[in-house]
Design an enzyme around this catalytic site. Structure first.
Site, PDB file in Angstrom:
ATOM      1  N   GLU B  57      -8.442  -2.633  -6.576  1.00  0.00           N
ATOM      2  CA  GLU B  57      -7.965  -3.859  -7.211  1.00  0.00           C
ATOM      3  C   GLU B  57      -8.970  -4.993  -7.066  1.00  0.00           C
ATOM      4  O   GLU B  57      -9.161  -5.792  -7.988  1.00  0.00           O
ATOM      5  CB  GLU B  57      -6.600  -4.267  -6.640  1.00  0.00           C
ATOM      6  CG  GLU B  57      -5.455  -3.347  -7.051  1.00  0.00           C
ATOM      7  CD  GLU B  57      -5.427  -2.035  -6.284  1.00  0.00           C
ATOM      8  OE1 GLU B  57      -6.109  -1.930  -5.240  1.00  0.00           O
ATOM      9  OE2 GLU B  57      -4.720  -1.095  -6.712  1.00  0.00           O
ATOM     10  N   HIS B 126       6.840  -1.081  -4.582  1.00  0.00           N
ATOM     11  CA  HIS B 126       6.876  -1.054  -6.051  1.00  0.00           C
ATOM     12  C   HIS B 126       7.924  -2.026  -6.587  1.00  0.00           C
ATOM     13  O   HIS B 126       8.441  -1.845  -7.675  1.00  0.00           O
ATOM     14  CB  HIS B 126       7.184   0.355  -6.577  1.00  0.00           C
ATOM     15  CG  HIS B 126       6.234   1.396  -6.102  1.00  0.00           C
ATOM     16  ND1 HIS B 126       6.312   1.952  -4.854  1.00  0.00           N
ATOM     17  CD2 HIS B 126       5.167   1.967  -6.714  1.00  0.00           C
ATOM     18  CE1 HIS B 126       5.341   2.831  -4.706  1.00  0.00           C
ATOM     19  NE2 HIS B 126       4.628   2.867  -5.814  1.00  0.00           N
TER      20      HIS B 126
END
Lengths: 409, 334
Positions: B57, B126
């Site tokens: 990321e 998540h």
């Protein structure tokens, strides 16, 4: 086979503290002229030795030897010397200015001037460098006005960055010098992205990423290496190994790998170690890497082996953590003295000409400083308060306008 | 059109109009994203403009910043908002500050998309709603759409913005107007008026909130999935509340919120993110400071609890319609 005992942990200890003798046996050296120079399109697997050798051109007598001799003209050499002398003079004056209270902070690149001056001389005006805080040589060698650099260090009313940034965190798109962050390693992957964009756009410009030995420990170094490996953009990945990360010896970040350049091998990136205090070797290696990038052959990792002869910044005293006299014991000498020796040994310049050049540089830097001081310093004529609210966004949003009104600026 | 299709459509429109727009992220290229928001873009625009990245990321955002500095308009995907932390330094220290620290010499016009929020049994990695970690940062624009029409129009605004934008997509809304009860039927977007998405280019302005339901009794300030939860709570309770969908958190459309609170005299902030130092605290502080004499009751927050997002206890964590109904009743009783 020995009986298993308690498992073991190794805490690295510096090669020597203030009470010790300077010790550089860990620095792998090669004889000048000994390292081979592969063709730029040679397979990376055939040149892995260059991650462990040390590419050197100047021998102890100042003569250029071996396949990496870049064949520079007298003008090239004198220009390089002028740039390095300018960096050194500029650094000395700005350090003094900080000691006099005219600014808050300064960082010299004493002993490392050849690294950035040699590198910049091989780049074009459209190329972009992503420097750390010790590559003022990139900006100076690009011809950026010294007065503007000083205005930035003084954070005065004429500071191009409006007083927003810590001294030495320069910016200049027009001179191929990306905004310095101050957070370490972040710009390394950004340079890779810039180079990817260059290829996507079909441009011919290349990028040059910079990081220090200590900062290779940051994850952004590894993302930069991986993206460079995966996408093969035109980027030069430069690690300046100046032996010290503030007070921490380079071996803490290097671990048990033998060189920083060896980091590149796992990524399949051609990786070179170069004598960072040898201006000729620096130009030659940069040219080789830039030629690869421009020819579409992808990234090159360059470990510049040098020595931070001064403090990390104005906020530390290296006598508190390094062996006294360590700089004098550095086996690769001083970059300015070595280039002067080359000019004298080859008859390219006389002592009188070099003295005259040094005087001319001093006068130029002093003149720039006088011009900068006319705009004041951090404490006499600081940059405007209202500028603080500009450029947070392209257009000032209502909540920020309200705060600006509240600040009365 | 579903929100996934609307987001995909926005990408296509942006890439068609401006060849400097590039799209990349994990599983984004060939596969079209784990939520399929970039499906077909690589085939349509080529692998130089839409491609897969390593699982990195900080690399995705760091490379995007460098590309933006070199004239491109990257729109990147972080696979889940929960995965953005390795990129946080690049977002906060680099993208958000580049214009300021370089006095406009370099800018980072990037869009960072990330699915946000829970309700899919995704557990703590998540399901998070990290918007307050972005709204606290000078230089960032933070957007949370609540329907396909806004998602397309706001994403186009984000990509065209000269500033870095964090674009949080409530994943529970990708395929329908989830109204807060896991066992109830989710209204598909093609049955919802805000699922009607025009072809071609249009924008929804950044920094403008919307009134989703007019009401007289109190104001619920919310965004994302919770817009629909608030509607359920009002339908079920019969409370005549006004729902403000912020759409953009920063810049915050305080004027619309104040106009509503001055009318109703009561304000509840509803968000799925954890409570302490959440965006609701900012809303509450501004409302009490600017509409103090209009208030009949303290501003109240209904939020996720200050715990990691749980798995088995997901629907006890999620601030559903029942909690909002209770809070509205208590606020109205004051």
């Amino acid at each position: 086979m020995t009986e298993p005992g308690p498992v073991r942990l190794e805490i690295p200890s510096p090669p020597g503290g203030p009470g010790h003798h300077a010790e550089f046996s860990h620095v792998r050296l090669s004889e000048p002229g000994a390292a081979p120079r592969p063709e730029i399109d040679a397979e990376p697997d055939t040149m892995t030795d260059l991650a462990f050798d040390l590419i050197r051109v100047l021998d102890d007598d100042g003569i250029a030897v071996g396949p990496w001799d870049p064949g520079l003209t007298r003008d090239d050499l004198l220009r390089g010397l002028r740039d390095m002398l300018t960096v050194r003079s500029y650094d000395r004056r700005m350090l003094t200015a900080q000691r006099q209270g005219k600014t808050s902070f300064y960082m010299r690149s004493l002993g490392e001037e050849a690294v950035s001056c040699a590198h910049r001389a091989e780049l074009g005006p459209e190329d972009m460098t992503f420097p750390t805080y010790r590559q003022q040589g990139l900006l100076i060698a690009s011809g950026y006005p010294l007065e503007l650099m000083m205005n930035q260090v003084y954070s005065n009313v004429a500071d191009p960055l409006h007083g927003r940034q810590l001294p030495v965190m320069y910016t200049s798109r027009s001179h191929g010098f990306f905004s310095i962050s101050g957070n370490l390693a972040t710009q390394f992957i950004q340079a890779v992205g810039w180079a990817m964009a260059s290829a996507i756009k079909g441009s011919t410009a290349i990028a040059s990423a910079w990081i220090g030995d200590g900062s290779t420990a940051e994850s952004d170094f590894h993302s930069g290496m991986l993206f460079a490996s995966t996408y093969q953009p035109p980027v030069l990945l430069n690690i300046v190994n100046n032996q010290w990360a503030i007070s921490t010896s380079q071996d803490v970040a290097r671990g048990h790998a033998s060189t920083f350049a060896a980091r590149g091998l796992g990524f399949g990136i051609p990786s070179l170690r170069v004598d960072g205090n040898d201006f000729l070797a620096g130009r030659s290696v940069t040219r080789w890497a830039a030629d690869r990038a421009r020819a579409g052959l992808g990234p090159t990792l360059i470990e510049w082996v040098t020595y931070r002869a001064g403090a990390h910044s104005t906020s530390d005293d290296p006598d508190g953590y390094r062996p006294v006299g360590e700089a004098a014991a550095w086996p690769l000498g001083d970059p300015v003295e070595r280039l002067e020796r080359h000019l004298l040994a080859t008859g390219a310049a006389t002592r009188a000409e070099l003295d005259s050049l040094a005087e001319e540089v001093e006068a130029t830097v002093a003149e720039a400083q006088a011009a900068a001081l006319a705009h004041g310093t951090l404490h006499t004529h600081p940059a405007s308060v209202k500028d603080m609210f500009e450029d947070v966004y392209a257009e000032i949003p209502p909540h920020l306008q309200a705060q600006r009104d509240e600040a009365g600026s | 059109m579903s929100m996934v299709e609307a987001i995909r459509d926005a990408h296509g429109v942006a890439m068609e109009r401006d060849e400097s727009v590039v799209v990349f992220g994990e599983d984004v290229g060939f596969f079209g994203g784990v939520f399929r928001c970039t499906q077909g873009l690589q085939e349509r625009f080529g692998s130089h403009r839409c491609f897969d990245t390593p699982i990195s990321e900080s690399g995705i955002v760091g490379a995007a910043i460098g590309m933006a500095a070199n004239g491109l308009r990257p729109c990147v995907e972080i696979q889940f908002a929960d995965y953005m932390y390795p990129a946080y330094d690049q977002i906060v220290s680099e993208a958000a500050r580049l214009r300021h620290r370089s006095a406009g010499d370099f800018t980072a016009p990037i869009t960072i998309r990330m699915p946000t929020g829970g309700g899919i049994f995704g557990g703590q990695t998540h399901s998070q709603s990290p918007e307050a970690l972005f709204t606290h940062v000078a230089g960032l624009t933070t957007i949370v759409p609540s329907n396909p029409y806004d998602a397309k129009g706001l994403l186009l605004s984000a990509i065209e913005s000269p500033d870095p934008v964090v674009f949080l997509e409530p994943k529970r809304l990708y395929h329908g107007a989830f109204a807060g009860r896991p066992d109830d039927r989710v209204i598909p977007w093609n049955e919802h008026e805000l699922g009607e998405v025009p072809d071609g280019h249009y924008t929804v302005p950044i920094g403008k909130a919307a009134v989703r339901r007019e009401g007289a009794d109190l104001t619920v300030v919310t965004y994302g999935t919770m817009v629909h939860v608030a509607a359920t709570a009002m339908d079920e309770s019969g409370i005549d509340g006004e729902i403000i969908d912020l759409r953009t958190l920063v810049p915050f459309d305080i004027d619309l919120v104040l106009a509503s609170v001055r009318k109703t005299g009561r304000c509840i902030v509803l968000h799925e993110a954890t409570k302490t130092s959440g965006f609701g605290a900012e809303v509450a502080a501004l409302v009490q400071a600017k509409a103090f004499f209009s208030l009949e009751a303290p501003v109240r927050r209904v939020t996720g609890w200050d715990t990691p997002y749980p798995h088995a206890q997901e629907w006890d964590y999620f601030p559903g319609p029942d909690r909002l109904v209770r809070a509205m009743a208590e606020t109205l009783a004051i």
